[in-house]
Scaffold this motif. Structure first.
Motif, mmCIF file in Angstrom:
data_model
loop_
_atom_site.group_PDB
_atom_site.id
_atom_site.type_symbol
_atom_site.label_atom_id
_atom_site.label_comp_id
_atom_site.label_asym_id
_atom_site.label_seq_id
_atom_site.Cartn_x
_atom_site.Cartn_y
_atom_site.Cartn_z
ATOM 1 N N GLU A 93 24.528 32.643 46.368
ATOM 2 C CA GLU A 93 25.505 32.199 45.204
ATOM 3 C C GLU A 93 25.283 32.878 43.850
ATOM 4 O OE1 GLU A 93 27.457 29.713 45.783
ATOM 5 O OE2 GLU A 93 26.895 29.851 48.080
ATOM 6 N N GLY A 94 26.393 32.898 43.155
ATOM 7 C CA GLY A 94 26.223 33.608 41.891
ATOM 8 C C GLY A 94 26.718 35.286 41.884
ATOM 9 N N LYS A 95 26.682 35.854 43.226
ATOM 10 C CA LYS A 95 26.964 37.130 43.358
ATOM 11 C C LYS A 95 28.323 37.144 44.106
ATOM 12 C CE LYS A 95 22.638 39.432 43.866
ATOM 13 N NZ LYS A 95 21.854 40.418 44.256
ATOM 14 N N PRO A 96 29.165 38.380 43.692
ATOM 15 C CA PRO A 96 30.496 38.577 44.233
ATOM 16 C C PRO A 96 30.415 38.230 45.778
ATOM 17 C CG PRO A 96 29.912 40.360 42.945
ATOM 18 C CD PRO A 96 28.768 39.389 43.028
ATOM 19 N N MET A 97 31.393 37.621 46.447
ATOM 20 C CA MET A 97 31.340 37.470 47.763
ATOM 21 C C MET A 97 29.954 36.685 48.400
ATOM 22 S SD MET A 97 32.965 41.003 49.366
ATOM 23 C CE MET A 97 32.561 42.266 48.061
ATOM 24 N N ALA A 98 29.981 35.698 47.430
ATOM 25 C CA ALA A 98 28.690 34.577 47.842
ATOM 26 C C ALA A 98 29.176 33.980 49.186
ATOM 27 C CB ALA A 98 28.486 33.893 46.673
ATOM 28 N N GLY A 99 28.034 33.756 50.085
ATOM 29 C CA GLY A 99 28.299 32.960 51.077
ATOM 30 C C GLY A 99 28.728 33.973 52.450
ATOM 31 N N LEU A 100 29.147 34.992 52.074
ATOM 32 C CA LEU A 100 29.458 36.071 53.379
ATOM 33 C C LEU A 100 28.259 36.742 53.901
ATOM 34 C CD1 LEU A 100 32.878 37.710 51.980
ATOM 35 C CD2 LEU A 100 32.610 35.699 53.388
ATOM 36 N N TRP A 101 28.227 37.060 55.094
ATOM 37 C CA TRP A 101 27.117 37.838 55.737
ATOM 38 C C TRP A 101 27.279 39.098 55.857
ATOM 39 C CZ3 TRP A 101 23.018 34.993 57.678
ATOM 40 C CH2 TRP A 101 23.264 33.631 57.322
ATOM 41 N N GLU A 102 26.039 39.849 55.448
ATOM 42 C CA GLU A 102 26.171 41.351 55.408
ATOM 43 C C GLU A 102 24.793 42.073 55.917
ATOM 44 O OE1 GLU A 102 26.214 42.334 51.266
ATOM 45 O OE2 GLU A 102 24.267 41.314 51.014
ATOM 46 N N PHE A 103 24.878 43.246 56.124
ATOM 47 C CA PHE A 103 23.638 43.893 56.525
ATOM 48 C C PHE A 103 22.941 43.976 55.367
ATOM 49 C CE2 PHE A 103 26.966 45.531 59.478
ATOM 50 C CZ PHE A 103 26.393 44.909 60.759
ATOM 51 N N PRO A 104 21.472 44.154 55.435
ATOM 52 C CA PRO A 104 20.799 44.355 54.120
ATOM 53 C C PRO A 104 20.792 45.827 53.630
ATOM 54 C CG PRO A 104 19.240 44.016 56.280
ATOM 55 C CD PRO A 104 20.691 43.932 56.504
ATOM 56 N N GLY A 105 20.768 45.929 52.410
ATOM 57 C CA GLY A 105 20.767 47.279 51.937
ATOM 58 C C GLY A 105 21.039 47.024 50.182
#
Length: 140
Positions: free
Chosen positions: A29-41
């Motif tokens: 939360e609080g970051k762009p595209m919060a709640g979406l899944w992503e690969f770490p990096g």
């Protein structure tokens, strides 16, 4: 005449465990595209190669040590994002030392590639998942 875009280089890792599952994390939360899944990096900083940036990000985010020799490029995505142009570089990694723990208390999941295909992810990640899937089903 179009102005030259500012490029944002970001690296990501498909960490693959001994069962063939891949680690994904949920954007906080609080970051762009919060709640979406992503690969770490994360972002490539000035003076870093994409590989050294990924090694650093994995240590900072997950507390694991990855050697540059153990990461393999898989695919990239190119996407306009706000006033920048994102170039997202995906690497595959099957070898690391340390126990994976989220430094930011992010939700982490180990999933099959088929399950990852069904997740809500940032726009640039979709094509990468498809390319990763092909790479995993057709190893060189």
């Amino acid at each position: 005449m179009e102005k030259n875009p500012t490029y944002l280089f970001v690296t990501a890792a498909a960490l693959i465990d001994e069962s063939g599952r891949i680690l994904v994390q949920k954007r906080p939360e609080g970051k762009p595209m919060a709640g979406l899944w992503e690969f770490p990096g994360g972002k490539v900083e000035a003076g870093e190669t994409p590989e050294s940036a990924l090694v650093r990000e994995l240590e900072e985010e997950l507390g694991v040590d990855v050697k540059e020799a153990d990461i393999e490029p898989v695919a990239f995505a190119s996407e306009p994002v706000e006033d920048q142009h994102l170039v997202l570089l995906l690497y595959m990694c099957r070898k690391w030392t340390g126990s994976i723990q989220s430094a930011e208390s992010l939700d982490l999941q180990w999933l099959s590639i088929a399950a990852i295909e069904d997740l809500s992810m940032p726009p640039a990640d979709g094509p990468l998942v498809q390319k990763l899937s092909k790479s995993l089903s057709n190893p060189a």
